[in-house]
Enzyme design. Sequence first.
Site, PDB file in Angstrom:
ATOM      1  N   ASP A   1      69.525  84.460 -29.451  1.00  0.00           N
ATOM      2  CA  ASP A   1      68.326  83.467 -29.579  1.00  0.00           C
ATOM      3  C   ASP A   1      68.601  82.623 -30.519  1.00  0.00           C
ATOM      4  O   ASP A   1      68.040  82.868 -31.633  1.00  0.00           O
ATOM      5  CB  ASP A   1      67.110  84.089 -29.257  1.00  0.00           C
ATOM      6  CG  ASP A   1      65.820  83.253 -28.980  1.00  0.00           C
ATOM      7  OD1 ASP A   1      66.044  81.831 -29.156  1.00  0.00           O
ATOM      8  OD2 ASP A   1      64.731  83.765 -28.386  1.00  0.00           O
ATOM      9  N   HIS A   2      69.064  81.197 -30.316  1.00  0.00           N
ATOM     10  CA  HIS A   2      68.896  80.163 -31.425  1.00  0.00           C
ATOM     11  C   HIS A   2      67.642  80.054 -32.165  1.00  0.00           C
ATOM     12  O   HIS A   2      67.744  79.359 -33.413  1.00  0.00           O
ATOM     13  CB  HIS A   2      69.755  79.182 -31.003  1.00  0.00           C
ATOM     14  CG  HIS A   2      70.642  78.724 -32.146  1.00  0.00           C
ATOM     15  ND1 HIS A   2      70.505  78.591 -33.518  1.00  0.00           N
ATOM     16  CD2 HIS A   2      72.131  77.959 -32.013  1.00  0.00           C
ATOM     17  CE1 HIS A   2      71.300  78.035 -34.113  1.00  0.00           C
ATOM     18  NE2 HIS A   2      72.148  77.630 -33.240  1.00  0.00           N
ATOM     19  N   ARG A   3      66.495  80.233 -31.694  1.00  0.00           N
ATOM     20  CA  ARG A   3      65.479  80.234 -32.334  1.00  0.00           C
ATOM     21  C   ARG A   3      65.127  81.143 -33.544  1.00  0.00           C
ATOM     22  O   ARG A   3      64.464  80.912 -34.296  1.00  0.00           O
ATOM     23  CB  ARG A   3      64.253  80.433 -31.330  1.00  0.00           C
ATOM     24  CG  ARG A   3      64.272  79.372 -30.134  1.00  0.00           C
ATOM     25  CD  ARG A   3      63.077  79.683 -29.161  1.00  0.00           C
ATOM     26  NE  ARG A   3      63.193  81.083 -28.558  1.00  0.00           N
ATOM     27  CZ  ARG A   3      62.392  81.440 -27.553  1.00  0.00           C
ATOM     28  NH1 ARG A   3      61.549  80.985 -27.276  1.00  0.00           N
ATOM     29  NH2 ARG A   3      62.771  82.678 -27.180  1.00  0.00           N
TER      30      ARG A   3
END
Length: 453
Positions: free
Chosen positions: A425-427
């Site tokens: 999850d790039h967040r």
Amino acid sequence: MTTQTFVLPDVGEGLTEAEIVSWHVAPGDTVAVNDVLVEIETAKSLVELPSPFAGTVGDLLVGEGETVNVGAPIITIASDAAAAGPATVGQSEHGEPAEAAPASAEGDGAVLVGYGTGGEVKSRRRKPAVTSQERVEASVGVVAKPPIRKLARDLGVDLASVAPSGPAGEVTRDDVVRHASQASVFRNIETPEWGDVREETIPVAGAAASVPSATPVPEDAREETIAVKGVRKATSSAMVQSAYSAPHVTVWTDVDASRTMELVKRLKASPDFADVKISPLLIMARAVIWAARRTPMVNAAWVDAEGGAEIRVRRYVNLGIAAATPRGLLVPNIKDAQDLSMRELARALEKLTLTAREGRTTPADQQQGTITITNIGVFGMDAGTPIINPGEAGIVALGTIRQKPWVVDGEVRPRWVTTVAGSFDHRVVDGDGMSRFIADVASILEEPALLLD
């Protein structure tokens, strides 16, 4: 004599509906409190429901294969008032509510909660209580667990024709799958082409029957419609939620896993591991736990809170293992895997796998996971871009381990090579964190002795 009604309970996972898989009782049977009445299939697991009453079975209000809302009546039990066991929801024979008390399964701690106030039966497919095939199976004394019987029905396998291999003479899952695959191969051999065949010979238990070409094939036989429910329904919802809410990024690297394979070989030969199954997945699991400690953000989760979004970093590892089962994809997890020794982790992996294959994974086993491993190598796949489990920030895929040419000290040699891929999850995880984590996992597979640090 009082007639009490047992309704479908919420078994503790926010259940809204469940499918009746198999009844363990019939009208007229005598049951005691906590005797298993029925096996149901929820979105996550197969669950056996114990009886909250003692008495004589009256009516089975729902047939096998039907889907029922929580709170819908499923069975009636007649009992003497003095002999009646505790009840969560019941009705007297005059329709008045029976006295309510918590219903629990003594000895195993299972509690049936949230019985609800009412519901209706949604019929998906109706089957008689006992089919003709089941009568044949009973007449020849076929022994098989309910999940195995359901698998046989799904695959169109007559259990009476399957040779059992279980230690107690029971038919196992492998027996059913093997029988189904052999029948499929036989049909393929006997049917050269779809367009040119005028007759097709299909093996039938005890005899052979031919279908002449003059018999028209029903148009709807060209397609099959499968209802989306149970595990498939839950999986599809979770994957869509994850794919369209978390920005996925996938990275991967090739790894020389020759020393991992050597370690697996040594562990298999060790007396300390003689009674547990050892595979490269064990080393992979230790590698992921070790690497997650060095890069905690891969073991975190994005949380949308009222005051604004938060990142929740877990200092423990509930290690999820994606398991392909007859019911679909399940992801049970090993709680606090970071505290387990190599032998304890091997035992936990073995138990997790066997439980999933038998369809006995509980809802609690699939909750609160922090990071997941999917072993696509067992299917012969080299790599993939797995979808993150909701509530997690990372998932790691282990590809097949096979011998390939590899450059070692300037020379090309045959080595055991695999590919490790990870989606994140790039967040939550930036590119440097993803790369460090996958590099750490790869370094353990290349040199497992690093685990001794």
